[in-house]
Write a protein that holds these residues in place. Structure first.
Motif, PDB file in Angstrom:
ATOM      1  N   ALA A 247       0.422  -1.193   0.135  1.00  0.00           N
ATOM      2  CA  ALA A 247      -0.220  -0.081   0.479  1.00  0.00           C
ATOM      3  C   ALA A 247       0.943   1.405   0.149  1.00  0.00           C
ATOM      4  CB  ALA A 247      -0.956   0.309   1.304  1.00  0.00           C
ATOM      5  N   ARG A 248       1.633   1.461   0.931  1.00  0.00           N
ATOM      6  CA  ARG A 248       2.288   2.238   0.501  1.00  0.00           C
ATOM      7  C   ARG A 248       3.763   2.362  -0.233  1.00  0.00           C
ATOM      8  NH1 ARG A 248       4.857   1.776   7.217  1.00  0.00           N
ATOM      9  NH2 ARG A 248       3.036   2.393   7.917  1.00  0.00           N
ATOM     10  N   ILE A 249       3.728   1.110  -0.922  1.00  0.00           N
ATOM     11  CA  ILE A 249       4.764   1.433  -2.239  1.00  0.00           C
ATOM     12  C   ILE A 249       3.465   2.175  -3.906  1.00  0.00           C
ATOM     13  CG2 ILE A 249       5.603   0.196  -3.860  1.00  0.00           C
ATOM     14  CD1 ILE A 249       7.153  -1.355  -1.640  1.00  0.00           C
ATOM     15  N   VAL A 250       2.343   1.834  -3.572  1.00  0.00           N
ATOM     16  CA  VAL A 250       1.266   2.415  -4.562  1.00  0.00           C
ATOM     17  C   VAL A 250       1.283   3.793  -4.696  1.00  0.00           C
ATOM     18  CG1 VAL A 250      -1.434   2.073  -5.209  1.00  0.00           C
ATOM     19  CG2 VAL A 250       0.359  -0.258  -4.935  1.00  0.00           C
ATOM     20  N   GLN A 251       1.114   4.026  -3.249  1.00  0.00           N
ATOM     21  CA  GLN A 251       1.036   5.659  -2.516  1.00  0.00           C
ATOM     22  C   GLN A 251       1.890   6.320  -3.495  1.00  0.00           C
ATOM     23  OE1 GLN A 251      -1.464   7.345  -1.413  1.00  0.00           O
ATOM     24  NE2 GLN A 251      -0.122   9.165  -2.020  1.00  0.00           N
ATOM     25  N   LEU A 252       3.999   5.845  -2.960  1.00  0.00           N
ATOM     26  CA  LEU A 252       4.822   6.579  -3.958  1.00  0.00           C
ATOM     27  C   LEU A 252       4.758   6.564  -5.165  1.00  0.00           C
ATOM     28  CD1 LEU A 252       7.752   7.542  -2.840  1.00  0.00           C
ATOM     29  CD2 LEU A 252       8.532   4.467  -2.911  1.00  0.00           C
ATOM     30  N   VAL A 253       4.447   5.222  -5.758  1.00  0.00           N
ATOM     31  CA  VAL A 253       4.538   5.297  -6.995  1.00  0.00           C
ATOM     32  C   VAL A 253       3.859   7.054  -7.675  1.00  0.00           C
ATOM     33  CG1 VAL A 253       3.161   4.493  -9.072  1.00  0.00           C
ATOM     34  CG2 VAL A 253       4.339   2.657  -7.209  1.00  0.00           C
ATOM     35  N   ASP A 254       2.479   6.940  -7.036  1.00  0.00           N
ATOM     36  CA  ASP A 254       1.007   7.428  -7.302  1.00  0.00           C
ATOM     37  C   ASP A 254       2.329   9.476  -7.150  1.00  0.00           C
ATOM     38  OD1 ASP A 254      -1.252   9.616  -6.241  1.00  0.00           O
ATOM     39  OD2 ASP A 254      -1.263   8.571  -8.535  1.00  0.00           O
ATOM     40  N   GLU A 255       2.444   9.507  -5.843  1.00  0.00           N
ATOM     41  CA  GLU A 255       3.956  10.884  -5.720  1.00  0.00           C
ATOM     42  C   GLU A 255       4.707  10.716  -6.759  1.00  0.00           C
ATOM     43  OE1 GLU A 255       2.597  10.428  -1.040  1.00  0.00           O
ATOM     44  OE2 GLU A 255       4.729   9.853  -1.765  1.00  0.00           O
ATOM     45  N   ILE A 256       5.473   9.973  -6.951  1.00  0.00           N
ATOM     46  CA  ILE A 256       6.153  10.493  -8.167  1.00  0.00           C
ATOM     47  C   ILE A 256       5.838  10.522  -9.813  1.00  0.00           C
ATOM     48  CG2 ILE A 256       8.477   8.670  -9.544  1.00  0.00           C
ATOM     49  CD1 ILE A 256       8.769   6.996  -6.524  1.00  0.00           C
ATOM     50  N   ALA A 257       5.266   9.976  -9.724  1.00  0.00           N
ATOM     51  CA  ALA A 257       4.166  10.058 -11.677  1.00  0.00           C
ATOM     52  C   ALA A 257       4.054  11.878 -11.253  1.00  0.00           C
ATOM     53  CB  ALA A 257       3.219   9.474 -11.745  1.00  0.00           C
ATOM     54  N   TRP A 258       3.086  11.943 -10.031  1.00  0.00           N
ATOM     55  CA  TRP A 258       2.777  13.631  -9.716  1.00  0.00           C
ATOM     56  C   TRP A 258       4.084  14.401  -9.913  1.00  0.00           C
ATOM     57  CZ3 TRP A 258      -1.487  15.537 -10.716  1.00  0.00           C
ATOM     58  CH2 TRP A 258      -2.698  14.960 -10.856  1.00  0.00           C
ATOM     59  N   SER A 259       5.173  14.208  -9.795  1.00  0.00           N
ATOM     60  CA  SER A 259       5.711  14.745  -9.495  1.00  0.00           C
ATOM     61  C   SER A 259       6.350  15.433 -10.430  1.00  0.00           C
ATOM     62  CB  SER A 259       7.194  14.128  -8.580  1.00  0.00           C
ATOM     63  OG  SER A 259       7.451  13.589  -9.465  1.00  0.00           O
ATOM     64  N   HIS A 260       6.032  14.414 -11.632  1.00  0.00           N
ATOM     65  CA  HIS A 260       6.552  15.106 -13.424  1.00  0.00           C
ATOM     66  C   HIS A 260       5.852  15.694 -13.980  1.00  0.00           C
ATOM     67  CE1 HIS A 260      10.953  13.974 -12.793  1.00  0.00           C
ATOM     68  NE2 HIS A 260      11.097  13.043 -12.034  1.00  0.00           N
ATOM     69  N   ALA A 261       4.410  16.087 -13.150  1.00  0.00           N
ATOM     70  CA  ALA A 261       3.771  16.299 -14.057  1.00  0.00           C
ATOM     71  C   ALA A 261       3.960  17.190 -14.910  1.00  0.00           C
ATOM     72  CB  ALA A 261       2.401  17.065 -13.524  1.00  0.00           C
ATOM     73  N   PRO A 262       3.096  17.984 -16.464  1.00  0.00           N
ATOM     74  CA  PRO A 262       2.388  16.849 -16.343  1.00  0.00           C
ATOM     75  C   PRO A 262       2.136  15.850 -17.480  1.00  0.00           C
ATOM     76  CG  PRO A 262       2.189  18.114 -17.914  1.00  0.00           C
ATOM     77  CD  PRO A 262       3.715  18.458 -17.230  1.00  0.00           C
ATOM     78  N   LEU A 263       3.289  15.189 -18.112  1.00  0.00           N
ATOM     79  CA  LEU A 263       3.722  14.587 -18.720  1.00  0.00           C
ATOM     80  C   LEU A 263       3.742  12.378 -18.202  1.00  0.00           C
ATOM     81  CD1 LEU A 263       5.989  16.264 -21.782  1.00  0.00           C
ATOM     82  CD2 LEU A 263       3.480  15.667 -21.247  1.00  0.00           C
ATOM     83  N   ALA A 264       3.625  13.200 -17.144  1.00  0.00           N
ATOM     84  CA  ALA A 264       4.259  11.017 -16.174  1.00  0.00           C
ATOM     85  C   ALA A 264       3.066  10.628 -16.090  1.00  0.00           C
ATOM     86  CB  ALA A 264       5.680  11.100 -15.031  1.00  0.00           C
TER      87      ALA A 264
END
Ligand code: HGY
Ligand code: MN
Ligand code: MN
Length: 416
Positions: A247-264
């Motif tokens: 669960a914590r890693i799934v949350q981390l995946v989302d945070e990492i993608a958002w940190s490279h918005a808008p294309l990641a």
């Protein structure tokens, strides 16, 4: 170079009817499809495709990875063919058009050339690539990857599904392990028609997407190992909960993608929990992280941060951690000459168009390594795909196949 008649068109009703007839094979539970690669329903779909191609006067060859090539001869059969195609395999809860539009749109081009009595200098080949989806057997675009020399045939045939069945065994079982060595067949160029699987074309009211690039992808399979224990009687401080780590890693995946918005983009689509019992703390969780971006360096950053973050999460909980790359391809730039032909064709036919980057991976991304390649997109409703509610309109399919007809004719050279 304008064609003898700028107004050549395919038979949209025949294309639509073929799409609906193919959709009856391997039906889903809500109107879509579950025609996963190398299953009995995939075999049935392949046989229908073969019958249709032979009825259109083509000869069908199958290579040792099950890739199917339906050939329409040109006036000079020594020339390398123009290939058009995509994939007939679907997701388990897939739509009717992902991949299928590209295969049957290409077949419709040949059917229309036959109706119009048009000959081409180069042969034309309609292709069905094996296991584009990568859902039953990872990675995606498996057989086009072997064809392009990315994967070895031996490694690809050893890939197994969740029941331990291998690609090699299943190819044999459905009777589609062809005699032709994969990769021996050469090509002059490849054109792939596909639905956008995103919202841009519909939102902008554009008929055609001219796909200039495909974004890159990385699939990381994470295995977390904790300790199974009673969910009722085990005190919290004593728990080694693999599910909590996931669960914590799934949350981390989302945070990492958002940190490279808008294309990641980043998500976890596949997850297996063991023993998956209501009153046992999860002892093991296996899941796949899917990161994508048009820039290779950003994908590398996302993967590196995921690995570092997962290590910290696993250590905090006391979990075993294994991370394995199970899929990857770099961003691709498609052939500019073919792209110009696609734009010119859309203009000639009166279809609106815009350049676009593909969010999804496609067989064209691998074939682009060995021959000039380009893709044509049509819109899809709400940009929805990999969902049984995937929907397109007949006129969108027709526009895409019309443009494919013109781009293929210019590349295969019409013979007066
Ligand atoms: O995963 C993909 O992008 C493709 O649909 N196989
Ligand atoms: Mn597809
Ligand atoms: Mn797909």
């Amino acid at each position: 170079m304008p064609l003898p008649t700028d107004n050549l068109r395919i038979n949209g009703q025949r294309l639509w009817d073929s799409l609906q007839e193919m959709a009856e094979i391997g039906p889903g539970v809500r109107g879509g499809n579950n025609r996963q690669t190398l299953t009995d329903s995939d075999r049935e779909g392949r046989l229908l495709f073969q019958r249709w191609c032979e009825a259109a006067g083509m000869t069908v060859a199958v290579d040792s990875m099950g890739n199917m090539f339906a050939r329409r001869e040109g006036t000079d059969s020594t020339l390398e063919p123009v290939m058009m195609g995509s994939h007939l395999d679907t997701q388990p809860t897939g739509g009717r058009y992902d991949g299928v539009l590209g295969v049957l749109g290409a077949l419709e081009v040949v059917r229309s050339l036959n109706d119009l009595g048009i000959k081409t200098r180069r042969p034309i080949e309609v292709v069905n690539w094996t296991n584009e989806e990568g859902t039953r057997f990872a990675p995606a675009m498996l057989a086009s990857g072997v064809f392009a020399g990315i994967h070895s045939e031996e490694w690809a045939k050893a890939r197994t599904d969740k029941d331990g069945k291998s690609v090699g065994e299943e190819l044999k079982r459905i009777g589609f392990e062809g005699d032709e060595p994969v990769g021996r067949r050469k090509l002059h160029a490849l054109l792939e028609l596909h639905i956008e699987q995103g919202p841009i074309l519909e939102q902008e009211g554009k008929d055609i997407g001219v796909v200039t690039h495909g974004q890159g992808l990385k699939w990381l399979q994470v295995t977390l190992t904790g300790r199974e224990a009673h969910t009722g009687s085990t005190p919290m401080p004593m728990r080694v909960n693999a599910g909590l780590g996931a669960a914590r890693i799934v949350q981390l995946v989302d945070e990492i993608a958002w940190s490279h918005a808008p294309l990641a983009v980043g998500a976890v689509g596949h997850m297996e929990c063991y023993p998956n019992s209501r009153n046992i703390i999860q002892g093991k969780v296996v899941f796949t992280v899917d990161f994508r971006h048009p820039d290779k360096a950003v994908i590398a950053d996302m993967a590196a941060r995921l690995e570092a973050g997962a290590r910290k999460i696993a250590d905090d909980i006391g979990l075993g951690l294994e991370i394995q790359e199970v899929g990857a391809f770099d961003p691709v730039a498609f052939d500019t000459t073919l792209l110009s032909r696609i734009r010119d064709a859309a203009d000639r036919l009166g279809y609106s168009h815009r350049d676009i980057i593909s969010g999804a991976g496609h067989d064209a991304c691998w074939i682009n390594r060995i021959a000039p390649t380009a893709m044509i997109f049509c819109p899809c409703v709400d940009g929805l795909s990999h969902n049984e509610d995937e929907k397109i309109y007949p006129e969108w399919a027709t526009a895409g196949a019309d443009v494919l007809l013109h781009a293929a004719l210019e590349t295969a050279e019409v013979v007066e």
